[in-house]
Scaffold this motif. Sequence first.
Motif, PDB file in Angstrom:
ATOM      1  N   THR A 108     -31.347 -94.609 -11.126  1.00  0.00           N
ATOM      2  CA  THR A 108     -32.240 -93.519 -11.507  1.00  0.00           C
ATOM      3  C   THR A 108     -32.453 -93.530 -13.020  1.00  0.00           C
ATOM      4  N   ASN A 109     -33.385 -92.719 -13.459  1.00  0.00           N
ATOM      5  CA  ASN A 109     -33.576 -92.468 -14.889  1.00  0.00           C
ATOM      6  C   ASN A 109     -32.804 -91.229 -15.331  1.00  0.00           C
ATOM      7  N   GLY A 110     -31.816 -90.857 -14.529  1.00  0.00           N
ATOM      8  CA  GLY A 110     -31.032 -89.659 -14.813  1.00  0.00           C
ATOM      9  C   GLY A 110     -31.523 -88.451 -14.041  1.00  0.00           C
ATOM     10  N   LEU A 111     -32.540 -88.643 -13.203  1.00  0.00           N
ATOM     11  CA  LEU A 111     -33.113 -87.540 -12.445  1.00  0.00           C
ATOM     12  C   LEU A 111     -33.234 -87.912 -10.972  1.00  0.00           C
ATOM     13  N   ASP A 126     -27.980 -80.032 -12.000  1.00  0.00           N
ATOM     14  CA  ASP A 126     -28.813 -78.958 -12.544  1.00  0.00           C
ATOM     15  C   ASP A 126     -30.270 -79.132 -12.120  1.00  0.00           C
ATOM     16  N   LEU A 127     -30.910 -78.031 -11.749  1.00  0.00           N
ATOM     17  CA  LEU A 127     -32.335 -78.041 -11.418  1.00  0.00           C
ATOM     18  C   LEU A 127     -33.126 -78.064 -12.717  1.00  0.00           C
ATOM     19  N   ARG A 128     -33.957 -79.093 -12.897  1.00  0.00           N
ATOM     20  CA  ARG A 128     -34.663 -79.279 -14.154  1.00  0.00           C
ATOM     21  C   ARG A 128     -36.161 -78.977 -14.062  1.00  0.00           C
ATOM     22  N   ALA A 129     -36.762 -79.099 -12.894  1.00  0.00           N
ATOM     23  CA  ALA A 129     -38.208 -78.876 -12.801  1.00  0.00           C
ATOM     24  C   ALA A 129     -38.580 -78.349 -11.421  1.00  0.00           C
ATOM     25  N   THR A 130     -39.545 -77.417 -11.413  1.00  0.00           N
ATOM     26  CA  THR A 130     -40.040 -76.813 -10.165  1.00  0.00           C
ATOM     27  C   THR A 130     -41.566 -76.813 -10.187  1.00  0.00           C
ATOM     28  N   PRO A 131     -42.199 -77.964  -9.989  1.00  0.00           N
ATOM     29  CA  PRO A 131     -43.666 -78.051 -10.099  1.00  0.00           C
ATOM     30  C   PRO A 131     -44.386 -77.071  -9.175  1.00  0.00           C
TER      31      PRO A 131
END
Length: 399
Positions: A108-111, A126-131
């Motif tokens: 992965t790229n860390g995600l 950790d949740l990082r993005a919620t498009p």
Amino acid sequence: MNRPVSKTSLGIPHEELNAVLKPIESASGMPNSVYTSEQAFTFERECVLGKHWTAIGFVDQLKTSSVKPLDFMGIPILISKDSRNEVQVFHNVCSHRGMKLVDAEKKTNGLVVCPYHSWTYALSGDLRATPNIGGVGVNTLEKFECENHGLKSIRSHIWMGILFINLDGKAEEFRDAAAELIERYHALMGKDAEQKLVKGGKDSELTIELKCNWKLAIENYLEAYHLPFIHPTLNTYSPLSKHTPEIFSNIASGQVTSTFDPGLDRDAPLPILPDWDQDRISTGEYPVLYPNLLLGFQANHMFAMIIVPLSPGECREELSIFYTKDAASGELYADQRRNNMESWIGVFNEDIEPCERMQIGRSSPGFSGGAFSPVLDRCSHHFHQWIANHYLVDGEFYS
């Protein structure tokens, strides 16, 4: 209305479980249904393996900045290893709509991105993005806190390169739970053995699929009674008469031998582990750390085999062998590693048929737990009692 007390909620009569707890001379083994039923398999996931430190894999098999999905008795889990080689374990489901996040091991790229709605997680969980959470192009909501919706962590621990999980999160610390076995291992191999043991390469790994319940693989390893009949070659140089069954702790038991020969490859024998007790150079110890880890300690190598429960009638054995740093890789000891692996492959393959035929026997109304040798089945009986106590304590109220 009071719950009836004659049976557990799994339908197993208490008298059958209490029979396991009798002195070994008069005890019976666990009843057939705990080896064959889906209900028992699920119960053991939640109330046996799930309440203890259960081995699930070897950390060296996961690449840096990668994720690896595993099935834990029907529960999808996810192992992550970040750029600092920190390993964590999570439930492999998106916090949004419960979709399985990862279905194959990958870099992965860390995600980690959910393929359903692209909710995105760091390898820390950790949740990082919620498009589009607030509508098209609106990726955040004032009242939605990402920190409350990260991946659900599973408690984990690494020992000797083996990754363990505690599914219910309530077990005592691993080093407290396994303290007696670890102390014994340190006395034999030295307190720094964990740092000095190195896993061999691909020539030191083995996977075996078995058509039997996971407990039968454990029980088979715990006793040497079958050596003359199933392992005649092994019995010539490590005879049954030189095996002693020992109870190491409330969660560990196994065989101790006095015939190990570290110089079998006479021309260039594998090097002795640096801090091995020289007074016990011919000692071999083969404990099981309950619920599912088989271990082998010898003067020139150590092995670990994880028993992976797959279904009521199937399990998988995953073996890794460890050596000194000099012997673990390279051509100098390649032949010795290969010879060592071939010897263990021969032994473990000989165990397949007996385990699978015992599984078939668990479908017979002519068998119900069997009996034990008071001398040679001490460890098997100890394991049966450990399992029976879980059914008696938790099986009454399990549903």
